[in-house]
Design a protein around this motif. Sequence first.
Motif, PDB file in Angstrom:
ATOM      1  N   VAL A 140       1.504  -4.280   7.140  1.00 54.09           N
ATOM      2  CA  VAL A 140       2.285  -3.099   7.527  1.00 54.09           C
ATOM      3  C   VAL A 140       3.506  -2.999   6.629  1.00 54.09           C
ATOM      4  N   VAL A 141       3.779  -1.801   6.150  1.00 53.36           N
ATOM      5  CA  VAL A 141       5.000  -1.527   5.398  1.00 53.36           C
ATOM      6  C   VAL A 141       5.923  -0.679   6.270  1.00 53.36           C
ATOM      7  N   LEU A 142       7.162  -1.124   6.435  1.00 50.64           N
ATOM      8  CA  LEU A 142       8.199  -0.357   7.124  1.00 50.64           C
ATOM      9  C   LEU A 142       9.210   0.088   6.076  1.00 50.64           C
ATOM     10  N   VAL A 143       9.438   1.391   5.994  1.00 51.49           N
ATOM     11  CA  VAL A 143      10.371   1.938   5.014  1.00 51.49           C
ATOM     12  C   VAL A 143      11.619   2.411   5.746  1.00 51.49           C
ATOM     13  N   VAL A 144      12.725   1.705   5.528  1.00 51.75           N
ATOM     14  CA  VAL A 144      13.979   2.003   6.204  1.00 51.75           C
ATOM     15  C   VAL A 144      14.755   3.008   5.354  1.00 51.75           C
ATOM     16  N   GLY A 145      14.865   4.218   5.861  1.00 46.99           N
ATOM     17  CA  GLY A 145      15.584   5.262   5.147  1.00 46.99           C
ATOM     18  C   GLY A 145      16.311   6.152   6.126  1.00 46.99           C
ATOM     19  N   THR A 146      16.250   7.471   5.886  1.00 41.33           N
ATOM     20  CA  THR A 146      16.853   8.406   6.840  1.00 41.33           C
ATOM     21  C   THR A 146      16.093   8.392   8.160  1.00 41.33           C
ATOM     22  N   GLY A 147      14.859   7.933   8.133  1.00 40.85           N
ATOM     23  CA  GLY A 147      14.064   7.679   9.329  1.00 40.85           C
ATOM     24  C   GLY A 147      13.423   6.314   9.169  1.00 40.85           C
ATOM     25  N   GLU A 203      -1.187  -9.523   9.077  1.00 37.39           N
ATOM     26  CA  GLU A 203      -0.822 -10.804   8.478  1.00 37.39           C
ATOM     27  C   GLU A 203       0.644 -10.814   8.077  1.00 37.39           C
ATOM     28  N   LYS A 204       1.140  -9.636   7.671  1.00 37.92           N
ATOM     29  CA  LYS A 204       2.477  -9.579   7.100  1.00 37.92           C
ATOM     30  C   LYS A 204       3.077  -8.182   7.250  1.00 37.92           C
ATOM     31  N   PHE A 205       4.399  -8.133   7.461  1.00 37.25           N
ATOM     32  CA  PHE A 205       5.174  -6.900   7.372  1.00 37.25           C
ATOM     33  C   PHE A 205       5.986  -6.934   6.082  1.00 37.25           C
ATOM     34  N   VAL A 206       6.029  -5.806   5.394  1.00 41.03           N
ATOM     35  CA  VAL A 206       6.872  -5.671   4.213  1.00 41.03           C
ATOM     36  C   VAL A 206       7.943  -4.633   4.532  1.00 41.03           C
ATOM     37  N   ILE A 207       9.202  -5.000   4.303  1.00 40.54           N
ATOM     38  CA  ILE A 207      10.329  -4.114   4.593  1.00 40.54           C
ATOM     39  C   ILE A 207      10.802  -3.489   3.284  1.00 40.54           C
ATOM     40  N   GLY A 208      10.739  -2.149   3.226  1.00 43.03           N
ATOM     41  CA  GLY A 208      11.182  -1.426   2.042  1.00 43.03           C
ATOM     42  C   GLY A 208      12.244  -0.406   2.389  1.00 43.03           C
ATOM     43  N   GLY A 209      12.545   0.462   1.446  1.00 36.70           N
ATOM     44  CA  GLY A 209      13.599   1.448   1.624  1.00 36.70           C
ATOM     45  C   GLY A 209      14.881   0.992   0.945  1.00 36.70           C
ATOM     46  N   GLY A 210      15.814   1.933   0.776  1.00 37.42           N
ATOM     47  CA  GLY A 210      17.011   1.683  -0.018  1.00 37.42           C
ATOM     48  C   GLY A 210      17.806   0.457   0.380  1.00 37.42           C
ATOM     49  N   ILE A 211      18.135   0.325   1.685  1.00 40.52           N
ATOM     50  CA  ILE A 211      19.012  -0.786   2.066  1.00 40.52           C
ATOM     51  C   ILE A 211      18.276  -2.123   2.080  1.00 40.52           C
ATOM     52  N   SER A 212      16.945  -2.104   2.003  1.00 39.76           N
ATOM     53  CA  SER A 212      16.200  -3.363   1.984  1.00 39.76           C
ATOM     54  C   SER A 212      16.375  -4.104   0.660  1.00 39.76           C
ATOM     55  N   GLU A 213      16.941  -3.423  -0.341  1.00 44.98           N
ATOM     56  CA  GLU A 213      17.157  -4.087  -1.627  1.00 44.98           C
ATOM     57  C   GLU A 213      18.176  -5.208  -1.507  1.00 44.98           C
ATOM     58  N   ASN A 214      19.045  -5.133  -0.491  1.00 46.94           N
ATOM     59  CA  ASN A 214      19.931  -6.261  -0.211  1.00 46.94           C
ATOM     60  C   ASN A 214      19.182  -7.236   0.696  1.00 46.94           C
ATOM     61  N   PRO A 215      19.002  -8.481   0.264  1.00 48.43           N
ATOM     62  CA  PRO A 215      18.200  -9.436   1.052  1.00 48.43           C
ATOM     63  C   PRO A 215      18.766  -9.742   2.432  1.00 48.43           C
ATOM     64  N   LEU A 216      20.028  -9.361   2.690  1.00 53.83           N
ATOM     65  CA  LEU A 216      20.610  -9.590   4.018  1.00 53.83           C
ATOM     66  C   LEU A 216      19.855  -8.848   5.105  1.00 53.83           C
TER      67      LEU A 216
END
Length: 301
Positions: free
Chosen positions: A126-133, A237-250
Amino acid sequence: MKNKILVFDIGGSFIKFSLFSQNGFFKKGKVVTPMDSLDDLIVTLEQIHSQFVDEIEGVAISLPGIVNSTSGHMVHGGSLKYINDLNMVEVLEKRFRLPVTIENDGKCAALGEAWRGALQGVNDGVVLVVGTGMGGGIISQGKLLKGHHLSAGEFSFIRTNNEDADNLDYFLGFQGSSLTLTKNVAKNKNLPVGSVTGEKVFEFIEKDDPVVQSVFRGYCRNIAIQIINLQSVLDPEKFVIGGGISENPLLVSTIRQELEKLYSESTFNFIYAQIEQSKLGNEANLLGAIYNYKQLHNIAL
């Protein structure tokens, strides 16, 4: 020589574009997304297309909304309110006089990660894209899951409060929005709304600001709760977190910490969700659009 693909990633704020060849992306750029009308959008795309008309063999597009990538029909365009019940491929092919493919942006992110990112070799992810939504996409048994109504992965519409189910404040698209995070930080720091960016949030955290750290942890906990729910439903098996703020590993490290807390606080024997930061960043949607183009035109990947 016309051996390149022009690829667009149309978002609610910007249109990112690039040329793609066997050697990868080059001549990248971005412009503001027109929000007034479809005609304005098409004129903007045509202006970009005209710069590369002698180099490209086709156009690949990632954009919001409910998309039938096979027929080219769009039920709606999500944040692009002027797209409704429209065959977008037919419209654009008439203007470009080239083959055009389209796919939903969250699904493009999943395709990109499966092709060249953190979901390579993963059958269920699953990919979760954190953005305006909160967008995203689902890879199930090695294939993109589209759903009967082509809306699989529209995580923004998950409701998180049974007592006030129709309140948009309790939709995951609001609770998981990066804009909600920045607005809450501004409110708790008594700063003007709009003065806090994602970068500023992480600056506060790195300076051990207790107010911002608390807001950020609450934000990450909300996302972690929904990851547990999605793990129970989809069993990836895995979630991948994407989107602009995900570029910071925090972001990913804090979501992981909140997951650990939730698991340790529970008396139930949950399957532990595995999460990982996107390896592709802003290129995920572009790569997914290219993958979709190549698949639909039977071009070797």
